[in-house]
Enzyme design. Sequence first.
Site, PDB file in Angstrom:
ATOM      1  CE1 TYR A 147      -3.038  -2.906  -0.013  1.00 31.84           C
ATOM      2  CE2 TYR A 147      -3.814  -2.091   2.266  1.00 31.84           C
ATOM      3  CZ  TYR A 147      -3.933  -2.954   1.023  1.00 31.84           C
ATOM      4  OH  TYR A 147      -5.013  -4.117   0.947  1.00 31.84           O
ATOM      5  CE  LYS A 198       1.152 -17.207  -3.109  1.00 33.30           C
ATOM      6  NZ  LYS A 198       0.262 -18.735  -2.758  1.00 33.30           N
ATOM      7  CG  ASP A 230      -2.277 -20.007  -0.853  1.00 34.74           C
ATOM      8  OD1 ASP A 230      -1.764 -19.930   0.211  1.00 34.74           O
ATOM      9  OD2 ASP A 230      -2.031 -20.561  -1.965  1.00 34.74           O
ATOM     10  CG  ASP A 254      -7.298  -4.063   3.552  1.00 31.38           C
ATOM     11  OD1 ASP A 254      -8.278  -4.304   4.602  1.00 31.38           O
ATOM     12  OD2 ASP A 254      -6.981  -3.629   2.871  1.00 31.38           O
ATOM     13  CG  ASP A 258     -12.717  -6.569   6.178  1.00 30.63           C
ATOM     14  OD1 ASP A 258     -12.207  -5.994   7.079  1.00 30.63           O
ATOM     15  OD2 ASP A 258     -13.134  -5.823   5.247  1.00 30.63           O
TER      16      ASP A 258
END
Length: 370
Positions: A147, A198, A230, A254, A258
């Site tokens: 980001y 990852k 994943d 992020d 959620d």
Amino acid sequence: MQMNTFKIAALAGDGIGPEVMREALRVLHATANKFAFQLSVTQAPVGWAGIDTAGKALPDATLALCRESDSILFGSVGLPDRDPTIPKEERPERAALLRIRKEFGLFANLRPVSLPKALAHACPLAKERQGDGIDILVVRELTGGMYFGQPKKTEDIGGGHHRATDTMVYTTSEIERIAHVAFQSARLRRKKLTSIDKANVLENGILWRETVTRIGKQYPDVSLEHMFVDNGAMQLMLRPTQFDVMLCENMFGDILSDEAAALGGSLGMLPSASLGATTGGNTFGFYEPAGGTAPDIAGKNLANPIAQILSCALLLRHSFGLNEPALAIEQAVTRAINSGLRTGDIFSPNEPNARKVGTREMGDAIAAAI
Ligand code: NAD
């Protein structure tokens, strides 16, 4: 011996903010009385309340109060019908919320999701996947990664085509400091940390895994496992009870925070903490409900105050090291839920012993249970 006075800036904001903040402060004061610690709470306007009283979403006096305080208890800001009437950079979420995050160097975001057994009906997962109740803390790095990494741009590459570039970048020290927050949080819970990365594809993932493993050696009492993002996303749906603390870089956090939040039944139940640096034993923190200003129910005594109340528990635990009073708040919330009280967002007509209550009555019950 002189007792420490903990200074809190309470910024209720807009929509349901003032209603839920009122209940949270009642619970906070009841907790301070019970455990005999000193609080100094000063309220100030922010968001549209700031624009209406002082012409700015984050008035200078409010920012000055935050700077003088040990932590910030925040409601929420923004009103969808008014926001579009002013320039983007002056709108409450950008001018107040993002400004505060930047100003106070808030690099660690903590989102606990706890689904009491009594609220099993509010969770989208089948009951058999919920075990004895879901209780997960997602620790998300908040100021690095994709980001913010540079270069970040969109170029014209000719022939009517464009190329967009975002850069995922982390330094060892950025990973170390968030890893410490996660390990320390795990120590206060069930002492299990799942670090998400990852590492099979990304250089960042390899550095993340190596660094977290190295920091983990300083916390031999916390069991550490690594999981690819994943698989982490899938495991949250299949077997969420395996998780205690999940540590994630910014973008993975992020998304997964959620996903985990959806398991909590209602936005009205979910607190969050954003932590900055620790100085002299105190960690500067910003505590807020995960939801927004909920204009559809504002001013009607319908909002669930629990997210704001649980934000107070996080504040006591993470900024002031008061774990026992924090637990008392969390247990008082569980007691109110177990007694059958439900605000509209967590009410189901299929629960025989449930009683629908308003914001104030829920706050009363929790304050009384302290
Ligand atoms: P929202 O979170 O305000 O509301 C989404 C839904 O959840 C609504 O149906 C609402 O009634 C419900 N809800 C949220 N909190 C609740 C609570 N405590 N009790 C019961 N129900 C609750 O999201 P939105 O409608 O997308 O946004 C409304 C405004 O809030 C917008 O202006 C948005 O920009 C702002 N917002 C602010 C923050 C913040 O200050 N951190 C975060 C998100 C949204």
